[in-house]
Design a protein around this motif. Structure first.
Motif, PDB file in Angstrom:
ATOM      1  N   LEU A  32       0.790  -1.231   0.000  1.00  0.00           N
ATOM      2  CA  LEU A  32       0.000   0.000   0.000  1.00  0.00           C
ATOM      3  C   LEU A  32       0.827   1.288   0.000  1.00  0.00           C
ATOM      4  CD1 LEU A  32      -2.813  -0.967   2.577  1.00  0.00           C
ATOM      5  CD2 LEU A  32      -2.761  -1.297   0.097  1.00  0.00           C
ATOM      6  N   CYS A  33       2.099   1.204  -0.315  1.00  0.00           N
ATOM      7  CA  CYS A  33       2.955   2.389  -0.171  1.00  0.00           C
ATOM      8  C   CYS A  33       2.558   3.525  -1.122  1.00  0.00           C
ATOM      9  CB  CYS A  33       4.411   1.998  -0.432  1.00  0.00           C
ATOM     10  SG  CYS A  33       5.531   3.380  -0.206  1.00  0.00           S
ATOM     11  N   LEU A  34       2.506   4.741  -0.557  1.00  0.00           N
ATOM     12  CA  LEU A  34       2.184   5.933  -1.335  1.00  0.00           C
ATOM     13  C   LEU A  34       3.448   6.684  -1.751  1.00  0.00           C
ATOM     14  CD1 LEU A  34      -0.513   7.318   1.157  1.00  0.00           C
ATOM     15  CD2 LEU A  34      -0.959   5.987  -0.916  1.00  0.00           C
ATOM     16  N   THR A  35       4.592   6.168  -1.348  1.00  0.00           N
ATOM     17  CA  THR A  35       5.910   6.794  -1.579  1.00  0.00           C
ATOM     18  C   THR A  35       5.995   8.216  -1.019  1.00  0.00           C
ATOM     19  OG1 THR A  35       5.472   7.667  -3.788  1.00  0.00           O
ATOM     20  CG2 THR A  35       6.256   5.394  -3.662  1.00  0.00           C
ATOM     21  N   CYS A  36       5.320   8.459   0.083  1.00  0.00           N
ATOM     22  CA  CYS A  36       5.305   9.819   0.641  1.00  0.00           C
ATOM     23  C   CYS A  36       6.620  10.194   1.327  1.00  0.00           C
ATOM     24  CB  CYS A  36       4.147   9.959   1.625  1.00  0.00           C
ATOM     25  SG  CYS A  36       4.358   8.951   3.116  1.00  0.00           S
ATOM     26  N   GLY A  37       7.345   9.189   1.813  1.00  0.00           N
ATOM     27  CA  GLY A  37       8.652   9.465   2.414  1.00  0.00           C
ATOM     28  C   GLY A  37       8.628   9.759   3.907  1.00  0.00           C
ATOM     29  N   ALA A  38       7.462   9.733   4.515  1.00  0.00           N
ATOM     30  CA  ALA A  38       7.399  10.034   5.957  1.00  0.00           C
ATOM     31  C   ALA A  38       8.266   9.064   6.769  1.00  0.00           C
ATOM     32  CB  ALA A  38       5.946   9.984   6.439  1.00  0.00           C
ATOM     33  N   CYS A  39       8.258   7.810   6.358  1.00  0.00           N
ATOM     34  CA  CYS A  39       9.052   6.803   7.086  1.00  0.00           C
ATOM     35  C   CYS A  39      10.530   7.170   7.069  1.00  0.00           C
ATOM     36  CB  CYS A  39       8.839   5.419   6.474  1.00  0.00           C
ATOM     37  SG  CYS A  39       9.104   5.362   4.691  1.00  0.00           S
ATOM     38  N   SER A  40      11.019   7.579   5.920  1.00  0.00           N
ATOM     39  CA  SER A  40      12.449   7.855   5.779  1.00  0.00           C
ATOM     40  C   SER A  40      12.861   9.095   6.567  1.00  0.00           C
ATOM     41  CB  SER A  40      12.803   8.055   4.304  1.00  0.00           C
ATOM     42  OG  SER A  40      12.477   6.895   3.588  1.00  0.00           O
ATOM     43  N   PRO A  53      14.062   3.495   4.513  1.00  0.00           N
ATOM     44  CA  PRO A  53      12.964   2.512   4.510  1.00  0.00           C
ATOM     45  C   PRO A  53      12.086   2.564   3.270  1.00  0.00           C
ATOM     46  CG  PRO A  53      12.837   3.964   6.465  1.00  0.00           C
ATOM     47  CD  PRO A  53      14.062   4.345   5.695  1.00  0.00           C
ATOM     48  N   ARG A  54      11.844   3.769   2.746  1.00  0.00           N
ATOM     49  CA  ARG A  54      10.997   3.846   1.543  1.00  0.00           C
ATOM     50  C   ARG A  54      11.671   3.147   0.363  1.00  0.00           C
ATOM     51  NH1 ARG A  54       9.600   9.522  -1.348  1.00  0.00           N
ATOM     52  NH2 ARG A  54      11.856   9.645  -1.220  1.00  0.00           N
ATOM     53  N   LYS A  55      12.972   3.415   0.204  1.00  0.00           N
ATOM     54  CA  LYS A  55      13.712   2.798  -0.896  1.00  0.00           C
ATOM     55  C   LYS A  55      13.766   1.280  -0.714  1.00  0.00           C
ATOM     56  CE  LYS A  55      18.276   3.084  -3.079  1.00  0.00           C
ATOM     57  NZ  LYS A  55      19.557   3.802  -3.057  1.00  0.00           N
ATOM     58  N   PHE A  56      13.966   0.864   0.531  1.00  0.00           N
ATOM     59  CA  PHE A  56      14.054  -0.567   0.822  1.00  0.00           C
ATOM     60  C   PHE A  56      12.743  -1.273   0.456  1.00  0.00           C
ATOM     61  CE2 PHE A  56      14.160  -4.278   3.640  1.00  0.00           C
ATOM     62  CZ  PHE A  56      15.414  -4.781   3.332  1.00  0.00           C
ATOM     63  N   LEU A  57      11.643  -0.658   0.854  1.00  0.00           N
ATOM     64  CA  LEU A  57      10.326  -1.233   0.540  1.00  0.00           C
ATOM     65  C   LEU A  57      10.104  -1.267  -0.967  1.00  0.00           C
ATOM     66  CD1 LEU A  57       7.555  -2.243   1.605  1.00  0.00           C
ATOM     67  CD2 LEU A  57       6.809   0.137   1.595  1.00  0.00           C
ATOM     68  N   ARG A  58      10.539  -0.214  -1.628  1.00  0.00           N
ATOM     69  CA  ARG A  58      10.370  -0.138  -3.089  1.00  0.00           C
ATOM     70  C   ARG A  58      11.177  -1.253  -3.756  1.00  0.00           C
ATOM     71  NH1 ARG A  58       6.711   1.544  -6.123  1.00  0.00           N
ATOM     72  NH2 ARG A  58       6.070   1.928  -4.020  1.00  0.00           N
ATOM     73  N   VAL A  86       4.652   6.551  11.823  1.00  0.00           N
ATOM     74  CA  VAL A  86       4.311   7.752  11.041  1.00  0.00           C
ATOM     75  C   VAL A  86       3.664   7.415   9.702  1.00  0.00           C
ATOM     76  CG1 VAL A  86       6.136   9.155  12.065  1.00  0.00           C
ATOM     77  CG2 VAL A  86       6.590   7.922   9.940  1.00  0.00           C
ATOM     78  N   CYS A  87       3.711   6.164   9.307  1.00  0.00           N
ATOM     79  CA  CYS A  87       3.236   5.802   7.964  1.00  0.00           C
ATOM     80  C   CYS A  87       1.711   5.945   7.864  1.00  0.00           C
ATOM     81  CB  CYS A  87       3.637   4.359   7.646  1.00  0.00           C
ATOM     82  SG  CYS A  87       2.946   3.768   6.084  1.00  0.00           S
ATOM     83  N   PRO A  88       1.203   6.695   6.881  1.00  0.00           N
ATOM     84  CA  PRO A  88      -0.256   6.854   6.748  1.00  0.00           C
ATOM     85  C   PRO A  88      -0.955   5.544   6.412  1.00  0.00           C
ATOM     86  CG  PRO A  88       0.882   7.838   4.871  1.00  0.00           C
ATOM     87  CD  PRO A  88       1.946   7.463   5.858  1.00  0.00           C
ATOM     88  N   MET A  89      -0.206   4.586   5.839  1.00  0.00           N
ATOM     89  CA  MET A  89      -0.812   3.317   5.454  1.00  0.00           C
ATOM     90  C   MET A  89      -0.462   2.194   6.440  1.00  0.00           C
ATOM     91  SD  MET A  89      -2.317   4.566   2.992  1.00  0.00           S
ATOM     92  CE  MET A  89      -3.158   3.155   2.305  1.00  0.00           C
ATOM     93  N   LYS A  90       0.247   2.550   7.512  1.00  0.00           N
ATOM     94  CA  LYS A  90       0.637   1.570   8.552  1.00  0.00           C
ATOM     95  C   LYS A  90       1.317   0.339   7.939  1.00  0.00           C
ATOM     96  CE  LYS A  90      -0.453   4.075  11.906  1.00  0.00           C
ATOM     97  NZ  LYS A  90       0.609   5.042  11.895  1.00  0.00           N
ATOM     98  N   ILE A  91       2.289   0.623   7.117  1.00  0.00           N
ATOM     99  CA  ILE A  91       3.042  -0.454   6.461  1.00  0.00           C
ATOM    100  C   ILE A  91       4.099  -0.987   7.434  1.00  0.00           C
ATOM    101  CG2 ILE A  91       4.602  -0.977   4.549  1.00  0.00           C
ATOM    102  CD1 ILE A  91       2.977   1.110   2.926  1.00  0.00           C
ATOM    103  N   ASP A  92       4.107  -2.301   7.579  1.00  0.00           N
ATOM    104  CA  ASP A  92       4.954  -2.896   8.621  1.00  0.00           C
ATOM    105  C   ASP A  92       6.378  -3.143   8.108  1.00  0.00           C
ATOM    106  OD1 ASP A  92       5.854  -4.004  10.931  1.00  0.00           O
ATOM    107  OD2 ASP A  92       4.138  -5.358  11.212  1.00  0.00           O
ATOM    108  N   ILE A  93       7.084  -2.054   7.913  1.00  0.00           N
ATOM    109  CA  ILE A  93       8.471  -2.157   7.444  1.00  0.00           C
ATOM    110  C   ILE A  93       9.355  -2.892   8.466  1.00  0.00           C
ATOM    111  CG2 ILE A  93      10.522  -0.795   6.820  1.00  0.00           C
ATOM    112  CD1 ILE A  93       8.632   1.212   5.513  1.00  0.00           C
ATOM    113  N   PRO A  94       9.204  -2.635   9.770  1.00  0.00           N
ATOM    114  CA  PRO A  94      10.055  -3.373  10.724  1.00  0.00           C
ATOM    115  C   PRO A  94       9.913  -4.887  10.607  1.00  0.00           C
ATOM    116  CG  PRO A  94       9.004  -1.513  11.821  1.00  0.00           C
ATOM    117  CD  PRO A  94       8.399  -1.598  10.454  1.00  0.00           C
TER     118      PRO A  94
HETATM  119  S1  SF4 Z   1       5.511   6.392   5.187  1.00  0.00           S
HETATM  120 FE1  SF4 Z   1       4.411   4.542   4.471  1.00  0.00          FE
HETATM  121  S2  SF4 Z   1       3.355   5.220   2.629  1.00  0.00           S
HETATM  122 FE2  SF4 Z   1       4.921   6.765   3.070  1.00  0.00          FE
HETATM  123  S3  SF4 Z   1       6.743   6.108   1.870  1.00  0.00           S
HETATM  124 FE3  SF4 Z   1       6.929   5.211   3.902  1.00  0.00          FE
HETATM  125  S4  SF4 Z   1       6.022   3.177   3.724  1.00  0.00           S
HETATM  126 FE4  SF4 Z   1       5.314   4.359   1.969  1.00  0.00          FE
END
Ligand code: SF4
Ligand code: SF4
Length: 243
Positions: A32-40, A53-58, A86-94
């Motif tokens: 569900l990533c929006l690539t917003c970058g908040a995580c990074s 984290p965003r790049k890693f998920l991508r 902080v992720c708006p989509m609550k993506i479980d990167i950890p």
């Molecule tokens: S904060 Fe969430 S939605 Fe935004 S880039 Fe990171 S993983 Fe994607």
């Protein structure tokens, strides 16, 4: 910033990301990533190894499993959970990172974490330094006696081990009794001054759990069960984790 060009092999499928998604409730929202970058922006590991984290998920989403498995960046993640917070989509990167750690053969995981986990498995102390229950007991009693004599205002101070019925089960940084025993004393003083009814355990006193960071589930569980079982055996009602 590096201008390294990433070449994608778009015929590959991301098996790693899909496998991790199968383990997590709602697939960890990994798609569900929006690539917003908040995580990074809040990640303490951003910029290390030219990664975030965003790049890693991508990269995971693009099926770059080989690159992901080779990267040391997952081992620099502190597991602080800021990214998911902080992720708006609550993506479980950890959890993605944790499971990618676990996908590396155990003997190829970082030596420092691996060695500390193995030390903790050596005896019932669960100490990352491998110190035995007997050595810990000796050092605690020795240091306590020294302070009781040198500082009369703390003559009644205690540092109990295996005190039955204590309220607080307190653990201890593993290095201190081995390399800096005096560093244990400030906590004893605080507990004494507030009148806390506390104890260490001869088993499970080591406070760290490097096996968790090693992504070794079986060993992580063993450490956790050893320490919690000792707290239960002593009848303690509150587990105070100092690490
Ligand atoms: S904060 Fe969430 S939605 Fe935004 S880039 Fe990171 S993983 Fe994607
Ligand atoms: S859990 Fe890892 S990836 Fe997420 S913010 Fe913390 S260090 Fe960064």
């Amino acid at each position: 910033m590096s201008s390294e060009i990433i070449v994608l092999n778009l015929t590959e499928k991301s098996t790693l990301k899909d496998k991790v998604a199968e383990l997590l409730p709602d697939g960890g929202n990994l798609n569900l990533c929006l690539t917003c970058g908040a995580c990074s922006s809040g990640c303490p590991a951003t910029g290390l190894e030219n990664m975030d984290p965003r790049k890693f998920l991508r990269m995971a989403a693009l099926g770059m499993d080989e690159e992901i498995l080779k990267s040391d960046w997952p081992w620099m993640c502190t597991m602080c959970q800021r990214c998911i917070y902080v992720c708006p989509m609550k993506i479980d990167i950890p959890q993605l990172i944790y499971n990618i750690r676990g996908a590396r053969p155990r003997e190829e995981r970082p030596k420092g974490i691996l060695g500390s986990c193995d030390m903790a498995l050596k005896n019932d102390s669960c100490s990352a330094m491998g110190a035995s229950p007997e050595d810990f007991t000796f050092v605690v009693n020795d240091v306590l006696e020294e302070y009781q004599e040198a500082q009369p205002e703390f003559a009644e101070m205690e540092a109990p081990i295996d005190k039955q019925g204590a309220e607080f089960f307190v653990n201890q940084n593993s290095r201190e009794p081995v390399t800096e025993p005096d560093e244990m004393v400030p906590l004893w003083k605080i507990l004494h001054l507030v009148g806390a009814n506390w104890t260490y355990g001869s088993k499970g006193w080591g406070g760290e759990n490097y096996c968790l960071f090693l992504a070794d589930n079986e060993s992580w569980e063993h450490i956790t069960r050893t320490t919690s079982r000792q707290a239960d055996t002593l009848g303690c009602t509150t587990y105070l984790n100092t690490e």
